[in-house]
Design an enzyme around this catalytic site. Sequence first.
Site, PDB file in Angstrom:
ATOM      1  CD  GLU A 181      -6.169  10.447  30.731  1.00  0.00           C
ATOM      2  OE1 GLU A 181      -5.042  10.845  30.432  1.00  0.00           O
ATOM      3  OE2 GLU A 181      -6.420   9.776  31.769  1.00  0.00           O
ATOM      4  CB  CYS A 233       1.777   3.216  39.658  1.00  0.00           C
ATOM      5  SG  CYS A 233       2.043   4.932  39.183  1.00  0.00           S
TER       6      CYS A 233
END
Length: 413
Positions: A300, A370
Amino acid sequence: MTVQGQKIVDLVMLDASYGGDAFGRLEDGRPVFVPFVFPGERVRVAIVVDHKDFCRGKLLEVLTPSPHRVQPRCPHFGSCGGCHYQHVPYDQQLALKQKIVQDQFKRIGKFTQVPVKEMQPSPLEWNYRNTMQFHLSPNGAPGFRDIHGAEVVEIRECHLPVEAIQQVWSNFEIETDLGIKRLFIRAGSDEEVLVGLEGEGDQVPDLALDLPLSVHFLGRDRDVLLAGDAYSLFNVKGVEFKVSPRSFFQVNLLQAEAMVNFVLANGNFHASSTVLDLYCGVGLFSAFLAPMVHDVVAVELSESACADFSDNLNAFDNVSLYIGAVEKVLPELQLRSDIVLVDPPRAGLARLVVDAITASEPQQIIYVSCDPATLARDCRRFTERGYKIDTVQPFDLFPQTYHIETICLLERI
């Protein structure tokens, strides 16, 4: 016909397109994309963008409305850019979004047959968002960008946030000389409300509170806790997640749980598995995978999310977290993996990331997306490297809007 320099045309809307518009065609064949209309409707539009390949239109009048058109709930619909489908019944929003996913795989991914399942509906059509971001008007009033993104529309009501946010957002009045540009509001599972004041600089504003809130100043180079708690708490399937103001978390909590359930039911996880969790965020998926597999290796970039991940996964000894951009970290790891789970931002995966994932030789790739356009593009790249699409499951996390969340399962051939 031309009125005040704008070309006015009557069009029949042929189909919906990704992004909230529907489109018709001019006599020369160019598509005209128009917001707030329904496929099949005959409408009058003003051409506001005129390119050689396409045009954009502003709706002036619905000449022949669809028999399915419904009255929008919000008085700001049509000027505010936050919602796109309030004029569409919810069951048809779901069908429309499923077709858009199919169209993206065909048009962008160049797939002739795609196993796109029916859209997983949201249990809540309204008041589902646990996080809202308001822009501030020149008067300091909360609002949203208009459909063109040019101006802030001051709003009196909004039907998307959860009740805890509803109770506080309209009470905010921000003085215009404080340098605050946005207002961020999040409600945790305990309905405790956290507010972020996003500043253009680092001057901390004076604060007067009439409500029991947690408030953060989010400056350009520093963050300051002004009142209350440092983070929000979210509960998914009995697991509690700490989420700091700058960390991302899914805004539709019930659908976040549905997505976790889908991954757990369809992932080929075993006690001996090594799983890569890329773009892991605060650990939504890793928290459920860690008890099931041998190793979880997470990557991340966001420092805030990494700090939350460390707190949320501190009970597990089989989890490793690497802080950095996936495209830089993953090639250096040179790991072999059994399963790779990716949840990238809207831009999707860089080619370098696709190469590094396939080099790790996972048997299964779980792609949480998304944006169906970049998902379709990246799936084409994976199929060119020895993978096949097994399942495409779209989820409606964002009723009344064009946004779509999709989980795609790919298997190594």
